[in-house]
Design an enzyme around this catalytic site. Structure first.
Site, PDB file in Angstrom:
ATOM      1  N   HIS A 190       0.859  -1.189   0.000  1.00 46.61           N
ATOM      2  CA  HIS A 190       0.000   0.000   0.000  1.00 46.61           C
ATOM      3  C   HIS A 190       0.897   1.242   0.000  1.00 46.61           C
ATOM      4  CE1 HIS A 190      -2.781   3.105   1.280  1.00 46.61           C
ATOM      5  NE2 HIS A 190      -3.762   2.312   0.885  1.00 46.61           N
ATOM      6  N   GLU A 220      -4.013   2.410  -7.203  1.00 47.08           N
ATOM      7  CA  GLU A 220      -4.366   3.529  -6.339  1.00 47.08           C
ATOM      8  C   GLU A 220      -3.405   4.679  -6.607  1.00 47.08           C
ATOM      9  OE1 GLU A 220      -6.587   2.288  -2.561  1.00 47.08           O
ATOM     10  OE2 GLU A 220      -4.488   1.918  -2.156  1.00 47.08           O
TER      11      GLU A 220
HETATM   12  P1  13P Z   1      -9.424   6.750   0.455  1.00 45.25           P
HETATM   13  O1  13P Z   1     -10.625   5.975  -0.044  1.00 45.25           O
HETATM   14  O2  13P Z   1      -9.622   7.319   1.814  1.00 45.25           O
HETATM   15  O3  13P Z   1      -8.959   7.745  -0.565  1.00 45.25           O
HETATM   16  O4  13P Z   1      -8.242   5.685   0.624  1.00 45.25           O
HETATM   17  C1  13P Z   1      -7.949   4.840  -0.430  1.00 45.25           C
HETATM   18  C2  13P Z   1      -7.007   3.802   0.036  1.00 45.25           C
HETATM   19  O5  13P Z   1      -5.857   4.075   0.320  1.00 45.25           O
HETATM   20  C3  13P Z   1      -7.521   2.437   0.174  1.00 45.25           C
HETATM   21  O6  13P Z   1      -6.483   1.531   0.367  1.00 45.25           O
END
Ligand code: 13P
Length: 250
Positions: free
Chosen positions: A95, A166
């Protein structure tokens, strides 16, 4: 047919009683068959209680991180072997908060992916570029490197692997990616997976994550190369999270 996976990453939120209350509500909302795969990623401290509440339900449990060594002198760390003991099915690997705040590099992330597979768990490899990297036109270069190194010790079979795209600049900012940009990146990831794994690369699920909420979820979940969402802030309330799950079905 790729079954979408909608995942709640709670990050460093919720005590054990709060986790219990949330999950009891979520189990009620989910009923017998949510029609998609739903997974919840609590803190380590809440995993045993979560495993107990989710036992016999269709909701899967995941760990937000796990150390690749099975055991040893790693103060503060929790191993893949230890979480595998708790009915955990998924492990987040790499992550962006782990990469940025805890200094994890691609090599360590790759070891986590390998360890998860070795313990029969499904790794969710998180990839994504920063704003500076995107502005410099380097988004794909960065994501490709993260894929290449993160999956370097995976053989020919991607077996249970999930990729979460992400973009770092979209995480926790309230500024989600444009769906067209998310699709473009997911499509590049898909092509890469096909080159790397052949036809089974086409089956790997790619999630979008970054400021997903009940209002924008549908736009992401209907993209051809996106099969799921990884949700942070909006997953902290079970009803809001369930509205996101529901978006995939409507
Ligand atoms: P948010 O949905 O708060 O932007 O976070 C995304 C995230 O890092 C999920 O792993």
């Amino acid at each position: 047919m790729r079954i979408p996976i909608i995942a709640a990453n709670w990050k460093m939120h919720k005590t054990v009683p709060e986790a219990r209350a949330y999950l009891e509500r979520l189990v009620k909302l989910a009923g017998r068959d949510p029609g998609v795969e739903v997974a919840v990623f609590p803190s380590f401290t809440a995993l045993p209680a979560a495993a107990e509440i989710l036992r016999g339900t269709s909701i899967a449990l995941g760990a937000q991180d796990a150390h690749p060594e099975p055991a040893g002198a790693y103060t503060g760390a929790v191993s893949v072997a230890q979480v595998a003991d708790l009915s955990v099915r998924y492990v987040l690997c790499g992550h962006s908060e782990r990469r940025k705040l805890f200094g994890e590099d691609d090599l360590l992330v790759g070891r986590k992916v390998r360890a998860a597979l070795d313990h029969g768990l499904a790794p969710i490899l998180c990839v994504g570029e920063t704003l500076d990297e995107r502005r410099a036109g380097r988004a794909w270069e960065v994501v490709e490197r993260q894929l290449d190194r993160g999956l370097s010790s995976v053989g020919d079979d991607p077996d249970g692997l999930v990729i979460a795209y992400e973009p770092v600049w979209a995480i926790g900012t309230g500024v989600a990616a444009q769906p067209a940009d998310a699709q473009e990146m997911a499509n590049r990831i898909r092509s890469w997976l096909r080159d790397r794994f052949g036809a089974s690369g086409g089956e790997v699920r790619i999630q979008y994550g970054g400021s997903v909420n009940p209002n924008n979820a549908r736009a992401f979940l209907s993209l051809p190369d996106v099969a799921g969402a990884l949700v942070g802030g909006a997953s902290l309330d079970p009803d809001a999270f369930w509205a996101i799950v529901h978006a995939v079905r409507t």
